[in-house]
Scaffold this motif. Structure first.
Motif, PDB file in Angstrom:
ATOM      1  N   LYS A 157      66.572  94.103  45.197  1.00 46.59           N
ATOM      2  CA  LYS A 157      66.651  95.558  45.177  1.00 46.59           C
ATOM      3  C   LYS A 157      65.391  96.219  45.726  1.00 46.59           C
ATOM      4  O   LYS A 157      65.453  97.257  46.370  1.00 46.59           O
ATOM      5  N   GLN A 158      64.222  95.630  45.454  1.00 46.66           N
ATOM      6  CA  GLN A 158      62.964  96.311  45.749  1.00 46.66           C
ATOM      7  C   GLN A 158      62.213  95.765  46.956  1.00 46.66           C
ATOM      8  O   GLN A 158      61.487  96.493  47.617  1.00 46.66           O
ATOM      9  N   ASN A 159      62.328  94.499  47.223  1.00 48.95           N
ATOM     10  CA  ASN A 159      61.497  93.884  48.243  1.00 48.95           C
ATOM     11  C   ASN A 159      62.321  92.766  48.888  1.00 48.95           C
ATOM     12  O   ASN A 159      62.140  91.595  48.585  1.00 48.95           O
ATOM     13  N   GLN A 160      63.184  93.128  49.798  1.00 52.03           N
ATOM     14  CA  GLN A 160      64.241  92.226  50.243  1.00 52.03           C
ATOM     15  C   GLN A 160      63.775  91.012  51.023  1.00 52.03           C
ATOM     16  O   GLN A 160      64.547  90.109  51.270  1.00 52.03           O
ATOM     17  N   HIS A 161      62.518  90.959  51.409  1.00 52.99           N
ATOM     18  CA  HIS A 161      62.065  89.788  52.158  1.00 52.99           C
ATOM     19  C   HIS A 161      61.469  88.699  51.264  1.00 52.99           C
ATOM     20  O   HIS A 161      61.047  87.668  51.750  1.00 52.99           O
ATOM     21  N   PHE A 167      58.042  83.501  47.674  1.00 54.58           N
ATOM     22  CA  PHE A 167      57.670  83.367  49.073  1.00 54.58           C
ATOM     23  C   PHE A 167      58.473  84.339  49.933  1.00 54.58           C
ATOM     24  O   PHE A 167      59.492  84.875  49.504  1.00 54.58           O
ATOM     25  N   SER A 168      57.991  84.566  51.139  1.00 46.45           N
ATOM     26  CA  SER A 168      58.699  85.387  52.108  1.00 46.45           C
ATOM     27  C   SER A 168      59.797  84.558  52.753  1.00 46.45           C
ATOM     28  O   SER A 168      59.529  83.468  53.259  1.00 46.45           O
ATOM     29  N   ILE A 169      61.003  85.080  52.762  1.00 37.37           N
ATOM     30  CA  ILE A 169      62.110  84.321  53.351  1.00 37.37           C
ATOM     31  C   ILE A 169      62.052  84.341  54.873  1.00 37.37           C
ATOM     32  O   ILE A 169      62.717  83.559  55.528  1.00 37.37           O
ATOM     33  N   HIS A 170      61.246  85.229  55.445  1.00 42.53           N
ATOM     34  CA  HIS A 170      61.138  85.308  56.900  1.00 42.53           C
ATOM     35  C   HIS A 170      60.026  84.419  57.446  1.00 42.53           C
ATOM     36  O   HIS A 170      60.185  83.809  58.499  1.00 42.53           O
ATOM     37  N   THR A 171      58.901  84.376  56.751  1.00 40.34           N
ATOM     38  CA  THR A 171      57.735  83.650  57.283  1.00 40.34           C
ATOM     39  C   THR A 171      57.338  82.444  56.443  1.00 40.34           C
ATOM     40  O   THR A 171      56.428  81.717  56.816  1.00 40.34           O
ATOM     41  N   ASN A 172      58.003  82.240  55.305  1.00 33.63           N
ATOM     42  CA  ASN A 172      57.656  81.176  54.354  1.00 33.63           C
ATOM     43  C   ASN A 172      56.249  81.329  53.776  1.00 33.63           C
ATOM     44  O   ASN A 172      55.711  80.392  53.219  1.00 33.63           O
ATOM     45  N   ALA A 190      50.287  92.374  41.960  1.00 39.33           N
ATOM     46  CA  ALA A 190      50.094  92.338  43.412  1.00 39.33           C
ATOM     47  C   ALA A 190      50.859  93.488  44.103  1.00 39.33           C
ATOM     48  O   ALA A 190      50.856  93.587  45.327  1.00 39.33           O
ATOM     49  N   ASN A 191      51.507  94.337  43.326  1.00 40.63           N
ATOM     50  CA  ASN A 191      52.293  95.469  43.836  1.00 40.63           C
ATOM     51  C   ASN A 191      53.430  95.027  44.766  1.00 40.63           C
ATOM     52  O   ASN A 191      53.812  95.756  45.665  1.00 40.63           O
ATOM     53  N   LEU A 192      53.950  93.845  44.536  1.00 36.29           N
ATOM     54  CA  LEU A 192      55.101  93.383  45.309  1.00 36.29           C
ATOM     55  C   LEU A 192      56.409  93.867  44.705  1.00 36.29           C
ATOM     56  O   LEU A 192      57.429  93.939  45.368  1.00 36.29           O
ATOM     57  N   ILE A 193      56.366  94.188  43.414  1.00 39.01           N
ATOM     58  CA  ILE A 193      57.483  94.834  42.733  1.00 39.01           C
ATOM     59  C   ILE A 193      56.902  95.910  41.828  1.00 39.01           C
ATOM     60  O   ILE A 193      55.719  95.934  41.527  1.00 39.01           O
TER      61      ILE A 193
END
Length: 57
Positions: free
Chosen positions: A12-16, A29-34, A53-56
């Motif tokens: 919902k908040q951080n789709q990558h 992890f990032s699903i685009h860059t691992n 870390a302000n990721l969510i």
């Protein structure tokens, strides 16, 4: 908190970003860059790290 709940928040908040469970704990992890963003022993610990870390929010 469960792994499904945390992944639902991330979708919902951080789709990558995604979280996977390994024998040693959990990794976010990032699903685009691992790129690895955080590692923790429990889902709750990982949730706290992602908040700091302000990721969510």
């Amino acid at each position: 908190m469960t792994l499904q709940e945390l992944n639902s928040i991330l979708i919902k908040q951080n789709q990558h970003l995604a979280v996977e469970k390994f024998r040693t704990g959990y990794e976010c992890f990032s699903i685009h860059t691992n790129k690895l963003y955080a590692v923790a022993n429990t889902v709750d610990e990982l949730y706290t790290k992602l908040l700091k870390a302000n990721l969510i929010y």
